[in-house]
Design a protein around this motif. Sequence first.
Motif, PDB file in Angstrom:
ATOM      1  N   LEU A  51       9.816  17.447 -11.655  1.00 47.67           N
ATOM      2  CA  LEU A  51      11.310  18.976 -11.330  1.00 47.67           C
ATOM      3  C   LEU A  51      10.835  18.770  -9.930  1.00 47.67           C
ATOM      4  O   LEU A  51      11.922  19.385  -9.752  1.00 47.67           O
ATOM      5  N   GLY A  52       9.722  18.549  -9.017  1.00 50.66           N
ATOM      6  CA  GLY A  52       9.640  18.721  -7.920  1.00 50.66           C
ATOM      7  C   GLY A  52      10.326  17.795  -7.146  1.00 50.66           C
ATOM      8  O   GLY A  52      11.517  17.777  -6.228  1.00 50.66           O
ATOM      9  N   VAL A  53      10.613  16.186  -7.198  1.00 48.22           N
ATOM     10  CA  VAL A  53      11.914  15.639  -7.222  1.00 48.22           C
ATOM     11  C   VAL A  53      13.266  16.030  -6.964  1.00 48.22           C
ATOM     12  O   VAL A  53      14.024  15.943  -6.612  1.00 48.22           O
ATOM     13  N   LEU A  54      13.149  16.350  -8.420  1.00 51.57           N
ATOM     14  CA  LEU A  54      14.710  16.630  -8.460  1.00 51.57           C
ATOM     15  C   LEU A  54      15.460  18.233  -7.937  1.00 51.57           C
ATOM     16  O   LEU A  54      16.034  17.413  -7.467  1.00 51.57           O
ATOM     17  N   GLY A 150      16.984  24.580 -19.150  1.00 49.07           N
ATOM     18  CA  GLY A 150      16.629  25.340 -18.065  1.00 49.07           C
ATOM     19  C   GLY A 150      18.259  25.608 -16.900  1.00 49.07           C
ATOM     20  O   GLY A 150      19.059  24.941 -17.783  1.00 49.07           O
ATOM     21  N   GLU A 151      18.602  26.734 -16.394  1.00 43.60           N
ATOM     22  CA  GLU A 151      19.609  26.998 -15.424  1.00 43.60           C
ATOM     23  C   GLU A 151      20.150  25.579 -14.674  1.00 43.60           C
ATOM     24  O   GLU A 151      20.782  25.045 -14.126  1.00 43.60           O
ATOM     25  N   LEU A 152      18.938  25.166 -13.918  1.00 39.33           N
ATOM     26  CA  LEU A 152      19.389  24.176 -13.438  1.00 39.33           C
ATOM     27  C   LEU A 152      19.842  23.305 -13.570  1.00 39.33           C
ATOM     28  O   LEU A 152      21.023  21.640 -13.535  1.00 39.33           O
ATOM     29  N   LYS A 182      22.757  24.184 -23.319  1.00 41.93           N
ATOM     30  CA  LYS A 182      22.559  25.673 -23.566  1.00 41.93           C
ATOM     31  C   LYS A 182      21.737  26.039 -22.796  1.00 41.93           C
ATOM     32  O   LYS A 182      20.742  25.197 -22.890  1.00 41.93           O
ATOM     33  N   PRO A 183      21.597  26.841 -22.060  1.00 43.16           N
ATOM     34  CA  PRO A 183      20.216  26.828 -22.010  1.00 43.16           C
ATOM     35  C   PRO A 183      18.894  27.800 -22.755  1.00 43.16           C
ATOM     36  O   PRO A 183      19.407  28.353 -23.863  1.00 43.16           O
ATOM     37  N   GLY A 184      17.992  27.284 -22.765  1.00 43.11           N
ATOM     38  CA  GLY A 184      16.925  26.936 -24.115  1.00 43.11           C
ATOM     39  C   GLY A 184      16.714  26.381 -25.275  1.00 43.11           C
ATOM     40  O   GLY A 184      16.405  25.951 -26.453  1.00 43.11           O
ATOM     41  N   GLU A 185      18.258  25.725 -24.889  1.00 42.90           N
ATOM     42  CA  GLU A 185      18.213  24.411 -26.017  1.00 42.90           C
ATOM     43  C   GLU A 185      17.455  23.750 -26.053  1.00 42.90           C
ATOM     44  O   GLU A 185      16.845  23.275 -24.931  1.00 42.90           O
ATOM     45  N   LEU A 186      17.189  22.749 -26.604  1.00 39.31           N
ATOM     46  CA  LEU A 186      15.726  21.194 -26.635  1.00 39.31           C
ATOM     47  C   LEU A 186      16.948  20.177 -25.496  1.00 39.31           C
ATOM     48  O   LEU A 186      17.719  19.832 -26.834  1.00 39.31           O
ATOM     49  N   ARG A 187      16.861  19.762 -24.853  1.00 37.48           N
ATOM     50  CA  ARG A 187      16.691  18.945 -23.826  1.00 37.48           C
ATOM     51  C   ARG A 187      16.548  17.811 -24.298  1.00 37.48           C
ATOM     52  O   ARG A 187      17.365  16.624 -24.318  1.00 37.48           O
ATOM     53  N   GLY A 188      15.962  17.537 -24.624  1.00 38.63           N
ATOM     54  CA  GLY A 188      14.677  16.408 -24.993  1.00 38.63           C
ATOM     55  C   GLY A 188      12.754  17.090 -24.630  1.00 38.63           C
ATOM     56  O   GLY A 188      13.229  17.849 -25.168  1.00 38.63           O
TER      57      GLY A 188
END
Length: 196
Positions: A51-54, A150-152, A182-188
Amino acid sequence: MQSKNILALAAAAAVALVLISERQRQTANEDVAALQTKAAALVKDYGGGLLGVLKGAMESSGPVGAVTFCNKEAPELATEASQRSGWHIARTSLKVRNPQSAPDDYERQVMTEFVNRIAAGEPAASLKRAEIVEHNGERVFRHIQAIPTGELCLNCHGSDIKANVRAKIQELYPADQATGFKPGELRGVFTLSKTL
Ligand code: HEC
């Protein structure tokens, strides 16, 4: 020996067996607890690093540059984290961007369960599954932990991705499935395993 004595002996043996299996069960529980703690720490390190790198890449190069950056760095960071720890550490999804991150049957089944639980109102961030499973005659500890959208993330995984970002993604991942979240959904999920 009298049959009464034989019965008494058999009963004693049965009690001993129950005690032994209870002890084994306790040891197994303790092992799982220690493995769970370790897995959670590895996810925190690896996930936090990613996340930091992104975020850094988004700030310095914008979303198009960050796509190129993710393409190179995300698989490398997972390989490095795996080599450092001796665990297998990766990410997967029911809708992958990188086809090399496609799930196995176990991961698919756990993610399907997570999606159903989110639909029933559980927050994605709280979902994880950790257990010892048998695989090809070996005991393997597996830890699967949800990654919420998340939003990002919408910049590259949402439904309204900028044309130049979309073009870069298509160029690098012609078979991309990882949009429309969508926000809150499971991305992975983060998926960790260790052969015991
Ligand atoms: C700048 C664009 C960009 C942003 C923003 C972004 N991603 Fe990604 N994401 C990618 C790319 C590119 C890949 C493929 C990386 C690879 O080749 O392994 C990817 C892969 C993934 C994967 C691995 C599974 C797969 O689909 O291949 C997960 C999980 C993931 N992203 C979650 C997230 C989450 C959660 C966020 C928000 C915190 C996020 N991403 C934000 C570009 C992005």
